[in-house]
Design an enzyme around this catalytic site. Structure first.
Site, short mmCIF file in Angstrom:
data_model
loop_
_atom_site.label_atom_id
_atom_site.label_comp_id
_atom_site.label_asym_id
_atom_site.label_seq_id
_atom_site.Cartn_x
_atom_site.Cartn_y
_atom_site.Cartn_z
N ASP A 97 0.83 -1.21 0.00
CA ASP A 97 0.00 0.00 0.00
C ASP A 97 0.86 1.26 0.00
OD1 ASP A 97 -2.22 -1.63 0.16
OD2 ASP A 97 -2.55 -1.29 2.30
N ARG A 98 0.29 2.35 -0.46
CA ARG A 98 0.99 3.63 -0.51
C ARG A 98 1.67 3.97 0.82
NH1 ARG A 98 0.13 9.03 -2.76
NH2 ARG A 98 -1.53 8.21 -4.09
#
Length: 224
Positions: free
Chosen positions: A60-61
């Protein structure tokens, strides 16, 4: 956040695989909104090969830590097979709100993607895909716990949803928790173990905790 120079962030390199210490706050690939992403820096990671390397999986970011990259197509096929067969070990560290009722355990909770008008999320649902995570407590502070999590499956947002299902959402999680203003997600891909070569021991790579997690980790007993 600007894209940093990726070469100094390499944790491991051989003829098939790279392991990168991904910084939090940058997506691994381009999204609909554009902006910097990890793939934009892959030209610096060719190291003489004619083609760009490619992602073997995703983070994820806002998750930091070990990101596996295949150096060419043959390597990506091999890594893909290892991921599909559940043979790549992954260790995550998280700082969560509250404390589990036991010092360790296993969460077996299927996950289903739900799409709304403006966004989407993963929910625990018997109709979803199998998702299993082993966890144990490494330390604690007032109101928070440092967990080690080892996912046996690789579902989207698995760690984040399973922590919520445990009653302990990850600190700073804007989707599955209730972060304070300006609070960042405290989730780190601490280590990977990859049985890449049949005649050699598995390759284990660790990523140091990112700066934004250090204070919370030390409060919970992290001493390095």
């Amino acid at each position: 956040m600007n894209l940093p120079d990726l070469e100094p962030r390499l944790l491991y390199r051989d003829g098939l695989m790279l392991v990168l210490d991904k910084p939090a706050g940058i997506p691994v690939h381009a999204g609909p909104g554009g902006g910097p992403n990890i793939e934009q820096g892959f030209d610096a990671l060719r190291f003489g090969l004619p083609r760009l390397p490619a992602l073997a999986h995703r983070l994820d970011r806002d998750t930091s830590g070990c990101l596996i990259i295949g150096r060419h197509r043959k390597a990506l096929r091999k890594l893909g097979e290892l991921f599909r067969n559940g043979r790549i070990g992954k260790v995550y560290w998280a700082i969560v709100e509250g404390a589990p009722g036991e010092p360790e355990g296993t969460i077996d909770a299927p996950l289903l993607k739900r799409i709304g008008k403006a966004n989407w999320r993963m929910d625990v649902d018997p109709a979803g895909q199998t998702a299993v995570t082993d966890w144990r407590t490494l330390g604690s502070a007032v109101g928070r716990t440092w967990l080690e999590l080892r996912p046996r499956t690789g579902r989207t947002h698995q760690i984040r949803v399973h922590c919520k299902a445990l009653g302990c959402p990850i600190v700073g999680d804007p989707v599955y928790g209730t972060p304070a203003e300006g609070e960042r997600l405290l989730l780190h891909a601490r280590a990977v173990t990859v049985p890449l070569y049949p005649s050699r021991d598995p390759i284990t790579v660790e990523a140091p905790p990112p700066p934004h997690m250090l204070a919370a980790l030390r409060a919970c007993g992290y001493a390095t």
